[in-house]
Scaffold this motif. Structure first.
Motif, PDB file in Angstrom:
ATOM      1  N   PRO A   1       0.813  -1.219   0.000  1.00 19.79           N
ATOM      2  CA  PRO A   1       0.000   0.000   0.000  1.00 19.79           C
ATOM      3  C   PRO A   1       0.845   1.267   0.000  1.00 19.79           C
ATOM      4  O   PRO A   1       0.312   2.354  -0.079  1.00 19.79           O
ATOM      5  CB  PRO A   1      -0.808  -0.115   1.292  1.00 19.79           C
ATOM      6  CG  PRO A   1      -0.052  -1.046   2.161  1.00 19.79           C
ATOM      7  CD  PRO A   1       0.806  -1.903   1.298  1.00 19.79           C
ATOM      8  N   ILE A   2       2.166   1.129   0.080  1.00 21.49           N
ATOM      9  CA  ILE A   2       2.996   2.331   0.097  1.00 21.49           C
ATOM     10  C   ILE A   2       3.289   2.824  -1.312  1.00 21.49           C
ATOM     11  O   ILE A   2       3.094   3.976  -1.647  1.00 21.49           O
ATOM     12  CB  ILE A   2       4.289   2.079   0.892  1.00 21.49           C
ATOM     13  CG1 ILE A   2       3.897   1.873   2.360  1.00 21.49           C
ATOM     14  CG2 ILE A   2       5.264   3.237   0.737  1.00 21.49           C
ATOM     15  CD1 ILE A   2       5.021   1.757   3.312  1.00 21.49           C
ATOM     16  N   PHE A   3       3.771   1.925  -2.166  1.00 20.64           N
ATOM     17  CA  PHE A   3       4.117   2.351  -3.522  1.00 20.64           C
ATOM     18  C   PHE A   3       3.109   1.906  -4.571  1.00 20.64           C
ATOM     19  O   PHE A   3       3.269   2.196  -5.725  1.00 20.64           O
ATOM     20  CB  PHE A   3       5.491   1.789  -3.913  1.00 20.64           C
ATOM     21  CG  PHE A   3       6.606   2.433  -3.157  1.00 20.64           C
ATOM     22  CD1 PHE A   3       6.999   3.715  -3.479  1.00 20.64           C
ATOM     23  CD2 PHE A   3       7.230   1.777  -2.128  1.00 20.64           C
ATOM     24  CE1 PHE A   3       8.021   4.326  -2.779  1.00 20.64           C
ATOM     25  CE2 PHE A   3       8.258   2.378  -1.430  1.00 20.64           C
ATOM     26  CZ  PHE A   3       8.646   3.665  -1.750  1.00 20.64           C
ATOM     27  N   SER A   4       2.104   1.167  -4.185  1.00 21.06           N
ATOM     28  CA  SER A   4       1.185   0.506  -5.097  1.00 21.06           C
ATOM     29  C   SER A   4       1.962  -0.313  -6.119  1.00 21.06           C
ATOM     30  O   SER A   4       2.459   0.181  -7.106  1.00 21.06           O
ATOM     31  CB  SER A   4       0.196   1.457  -5.755  1.00 21.06           C
ATOM     32  OG  SER A   4       0.804   2.370  -6.602  1.00 21.06           O
ATOM     33  N   GLY A   5       2.032  -1.568  -5.829  1.00 15.81           N
ATOM     34  CA  GLY A   5       2.797  -2.488  -6.655  1.00 15.81           C
ATOM     35  C   GLY A   5       3.185  -3.663  -5.780  1.00 15.81           C
ATOM     36  O   GLY A   5       2.731  -3.766  -4.640  1.00 15.81           O
ATOM     37  N   VAL A   6       4.001  -4.532  -6.323  1.00 15.67           N
ATOM     38  CA  VAL A   6       4.380  -5.727  -5.581  1.00 15.67           C
ATOM     39  C   VAL A   6       5.900  -5.817  -5.528  1.00 15.67           C
ATOM     40  O   VAL A   6       6.563  -5.684  -6.544  1.00 15.67           O
ATOM     41  CB  VAL A   6       3.805  -6.996  -6.252  1.00 15.67           C
ATOM     42  CG1 VAL A   6       4.271  -8.246  -5.538  1.00 15.67           C
ATOM     43  CG2 VAL A   6       2.288  -6.937  -6.277  1.00 15.67           C
ATOM     44  N   PHE A   7       6.446  -5.979  -4.336  1.00 17.78           N
ATOM     45  CA  PHE A   7       7.879  -6.244  -4.202  1.00 17.78           C
ATOM     46  C   PHE A   7       8.073  -7.746  -4.399  1.00 17.78           C
ATOM     47  O   PHE A   7       7.817  -8.533  -3.479  1.00 17.78           O
ATOM     48  CB  PHE A   7       8.374  -5.838  -2.806  1.00 17.78           C
ATOM     49  CG  PHE A   7       8.683  -4.383  -2.672  1.00 17.78           C
ATOM     50  CD1 PHE A   7       9.792  -3.833  -3.300  1.00 17.78           C
ATOM     51  CD2 PHE A   7       7.882  -3.556  -1.904  1.00 17.78           C
ATOM     52  CE1 PHE A   7      10.088  -2.480  -3.165  1.00 17.78           C
ATOM     53  CE2 PHE A   7       8.174  -2.200  -1.776  1.00 17.78           C
ATOM     54  CZ  PHE A   7       9.270  -1.662  -2.405  1.00 17.78           C
TER      55      PHE A   7
END
Lengths: 191, 718
Positions: free
Chosen positions: B134-140
């Motif tokens: 939810p911080i950068f919108s994306g998946v690490f």
């Protein structure tokens, strides 16, 4: 030094292989539907007692007639039941039924199944196994049922279970042992 | 010469021939032990047989082939045969997926376009737990892992999945589902090594506890080598912004362990409890600008740790009604050049499905998520506020109506969601499935989905680039890119930058949304042959653009005043995200699966994609359009042949072609992966896998050149 280590690993690997090959094979948790059904039928045959007149002698095989004729094409039983082999016989015409010990109807068409069940209705020593809906209510002895387990909204897993109609087995003069009755999902009829 | 022969070659050949003899004997002996092809299920007892999951001959789960969506399932068998060792590489098996390697431990993964490092339009779930940050919108992707052998299936849904799964499922949903503990009984040991992966291994043990409960515990470790050795003389690879590093010099190691406990006290109740903890580390090498005088080589070891606990209770009320209640807690702490933060998520979900008036299957659900984060200032980036709590409330309802039983089915539904940044979101959808014949199905769908703003869209302030104007020492005008792909010009020690680009979040940045129209057709023209096609036309509105704003309008930029570096600059450019881009994408996805013989399976997939973005007239963004359009391949083609050479020998070859990505400066490439496996018994498997074995190294998304690699692996069940 390096060689000794790799030599050791090598021998250890070989040893491991011998060890594991001798072990019991891991149980598959997934199977093609009709391979699994064939496994069930083999187990049914283990726990069903046919009367003596059903066989010529002690070593004569158990004949498993299957419809559609090609449904068990890829299946070969590798074990015997006591002294008897199980032979798969494709169902070609209605005359074939007479010598069958097990009749497996792998179709869902209820009218067709009823027609075939009517043929064997008055015959003795034929264990009828089917997969259509209400197979046991229609006079079949053992009917496969599918149990669905939900994985999520898109997927579910299917497993097999079976119902038994004891009145039908009595009519056929077959005795079903308790191992079979205790694993069935439903047992209908009286004993 | 003679000496060498005597001392080295002769003994060696003796060793080899001795070894060969042992191996060959072992092989023959084992072959005689092993039985004919296919397991003889007659060996199992009735109780055991009742636990075997059955599949139809076509190997397609029925429910999926009736899904009115572009769904593809990667099965456990597919994963095993692919030889892939991590989840992003496994996702390459699904038609239409865009998977590009950025670095040793980073991938860009998307579907139907919009691929980037933080591809924000693809939702990823593992056992019902969202791993979308939810911080950068994306998946690490570096931390999304588990014991690969325990993955039961991966459902890949291309197109909006927002009715069921909610926001950010704009272009697709990935659902990773692990096996139940009942299916992972006994021990499993895997170990392997290769040139890029000097060592990896895992161990799992599953057992029963009482009559109705099963458990498994597992642990996994791997170490991966960097693609390139750090080279201090290498210039021209100075990234700024995120990710701020030279991707090719990372190594990567990971340790994780976990458990799962399933308890079915009675047929109508199933409880499941699982947890996992991991620790990942890598040593990165990057050159960063600490001041305007030039870059500094920085070595940093990053550490990412986290874990989760998840519990679910499935209750079957009747044949036609069931409920699922699920809770999870997830924690991540990331300390790297890319980001430094800790985040805690608590989530509760309830779902109820029931049949109504015999032809309606209604599913509704309620969800609550609490997200609490704390973000440290890291290299030229800070968040204001540093810590934030977010609440997400959601509800959905879906009705599956059998208009004509088994022939025509209509699915209607909508998700209602409230988040702290963009407020209330409605994401409805309608889907129709027509099955005129057992082997044909046609479906169509129209749906709306949104990508809601992430913390970074709202609260970030960072320096994204440095520019040297024509009057500066280098005399070459150049620009630096935001997302780490464009390079700062060749390093010269005298370079001075006199313009700084900064980016700040914006309160007014709203959700991006899509209206997606899809049509699909599945056909089984012959036994063992499946063809699946999907066509989509998506219309996006309010896409993110980076707009230049006057200095006095900067809201979140106050932080810069305390930064020496920025204070010394004369020229500052301020950028903010706004919703000033629109776009149209359309494409087609084809997949074919042919079981040519029992020992031979061929699969092919092709996907075509066109993206056309347009900025509104008052937009000052000069970059986003070409960057988005040029970061997803227009054509993708793949071919996979799986052969069972003998009953114990499997051979797989996978070929994939990906067309060029102009915005990433990568050419089209063809890569080949192979795997050869020998299964001397049901319990033991040896395999050798070669990845990217075609000669030339290729770039997939960044400057990183992906090179050929091999590994060997042994898998032992006990």
């Amino acid at each position: 030094m390096k060689y000794r280590v790799s030599g050791f690993t090598f021998q250890a690997l070989i040893f491991l292989m011998y060890l594991t090959a001798g072990q019991v094979h891991a149980q598959p948790t997934v199977g093609e539907e009709y391979r699994v059904k064939a496994g069930f039928i083999f187990n049914f045959a283990k726990f069903v007692e046919w009367s003596e007149e059903a066989f010529e002698d002690k070593n004569s095989p158990i004949l498993l007639c299957v419809f559609p004729p090609d449904i068990f094409n890829k299946i070969l039983f590798t074990q015997n039941i006591g002294t008897r082999e199980i032979l798969i016989k494709p169902y070609q015409n209605d005359e074939d039924v007479k010598c069958c010990h097990i009749l497996f109807l792998g179709v869902s068409d209820k009218d067709f199944v009823q027609e075939k069940l009517n043929i064997v209705k008055d015959m003795k020593n034929i264990l009828t196994v089917g997969e259509s809906e209400d197979f046991t209510q229609m006079g079949g002895i053992i009917g496969f049922a599918t149990e669905k387990e939900r994985v999520n909204l898109l997927a579910e897993k299917r497993r097999l279970t079976f119902d038994i109609n004891l009145d039908a087995s009595d009519r056929a003069g077959l005795k079903l042992r308790s191992q079979l009755l205790s694993t069935a999902r439903k047992v209908e009829g009286s004993q | 010469m003679n000496n060498i022969l005597m001392r080295c070659i002769l003994p060696l050949s003796c060793r080899i021939s001795a070894a060969l003899i042992i191996w060959v004997t072992a092989l023959f002996w084992l072959q005689s032990v092993c039985r004919a092809n296919g397991f003889d299920f007659a060996e199992l007892s009735l109780e055991e047989l009742k636990n075997v999951e059955i599949i139809s001959v076509s190997k397609k789960p029925e429910k999926i082939s009736e899904a009115p969506a572009a769904v593809f399932v990667i099965t456990a068998e597919d994963i095993r045969r692919s030889g892939a060792t991590n989840i992003p590489e496994i996702l390459r098996l699904a038609p239409g997926m865009e998977v590009a390697r950025i670095g040793t431990n980073s991938w860009a993964v998307s579907a139907r376009g919009f691929n980037e490092f933080y591809a924000n339009k693809l939702l990823v779930m593992i056992d019902g737990r969202s791993v979308y940050t939810p911080i950068f919108s994306g998946v690490f992707w570096d931390v999304q892992d588990t014991l690969i052998a325990d993955i039961d299936r991966i459902e890949v849904i291309r197109g909006p999945g927002s009715i069921l799964w909610g926001a950010n499922a704009v272009n697709g949903v990935i659902n990773i589902i692990t096996k139940k503990a009942r299916e992972t009984q006994g021990g499993l040991f895997t170990a392997g090594a290769g040139d890029r992966e000097p060592g990896f291994g895992s161990i799992r043990y599953g057992g029963t506890s009482g009559k109705d409960a099963c458990y498994r515990i597992y642990a996994k470790y791997f170490y991966r080598e960097p693609f390139d050795t750090p080279d201090e003389n290498k210039t021209g690879k100075h990234y700024l912004g995120t990710p701020a590093e030279d991707m090719s010099t990372d190594n990567w190691q990971s340790f994780r362990g976990g458990f799962r406990f399933d308890w079915d006290p009675e047929p109508s109740n199933a409880l499941s409890f699982q947890g996992e903890a991991y620790l990942n580390g890598d040593d990165m090498m990057s050159e960063v600008w600490k001041n305007s005088r030039g870059p500094e080589l920085l070595n940093e070891s990053s550490e990412v740790a986290g874990g989760h606990l998840l519990g679910s209770w499935q209750h079957i009320i009747s044949d036609t009604s069931d409920t699922v209640l699920q809770f999870y807690y997830d924690r991540t702490r990331r300390d790297s050049l890319q980001a430094k933060y800790s985040i805690n998520i608590f989530d509760a979900d309830f779902q109820h499905r029931f049949v109504f008036a015999s032809n309606h299957e209604i599913t509704y659900g309620l969800g609550y998520r609490f997200i609490s984060d704390e973000i440290e200032d890291f290299y030229l980036t800070s968040f204001d506020p540093n810590a934030r709590d977010q609440y997400l409330f959601s509800a959905f309802v879906q009705d599956e109506i059998q208009l004509i039983p088994d022939i025509l089915r209509l699915t209607l539904g909508s998700k209602f969601e409230h988040n702290d940044f963009s407020g209330f979101e409605i994401q409805p959808g309608i889907r129709l499935l027509w099955m005129p014949h057992k082997s044909h199905s046609l479906w169509a769908a129209v749906s709306r989905a949104v990508r809601s703003p992430a913390r970074s869209d709202h609260d970030i302030s960072k320096i994204t680039g440095l520019e040297s104007s024509s009057g500066s020492v280098t005399g070459e005008p150049a620009s630096v890119r935001i997302s780490g792909t464009e390079e700062i010009p060749e390093k010269t020690t005298n370079t001075a930058f006199d313009t700084v680009n900064t980016e700040s979040g914006s309160d007014s940045f709203d959700s991006e949304d899509v209206i997606a129209c899809e049509i699909g057709y599945r056909v089984q023209p012959a036994d063992g042959l499946w063809i699946d096609t999907a066509f989509f036309y998506n219309r996006y509105r309010g896409l993110e653009s980076k707009e230049e704003i006057p200095a006095d309008a900067v809201l979140a930029g106050g932080k810069w005043e305390s930064n020496d570096f920025v204070q010394t600059q004369d020229n500052m450019n301020y950028f903010q995200p706004e919703n000033k881009m629109e776009g149209i994408t359309y494409g087609i996805e084809l997949a074919a699966d042919w079981q040519a013989a029992e020992w031979c399976r061929l699969r092919a997939a092709y996907s075509y994609l066109t993206m056309d973005m347009s900025l509104s007239e008052d937009s000052t963004d000069t970059r986003s359009k070409s960057e988005i359009e040029g970061s997803s391949p227009e054509h993708q083609f793949s071919l996979w042949s799986s052969l069972d050479i003998t009953k114990q020998l499997e051979f797989d070859v996978r070929l994939r072609y990906i067309s060029d990505l102009p915005a990433r400066n990568t050419d089209g490439y063809t890569a080949m992966d192979t795997r050869l496996a020998w299964k001397p018994s049901e319990n033991l498997e040896f395999s050798i896998a070669g990845q990217d074995i075609t000669d030339s190294p290729h770039s997939e998304f960044s400057d990183l050149e992906v090179e050929r690699s091999f590994y060997g692996k042994v898998e032992w069940k006990f």
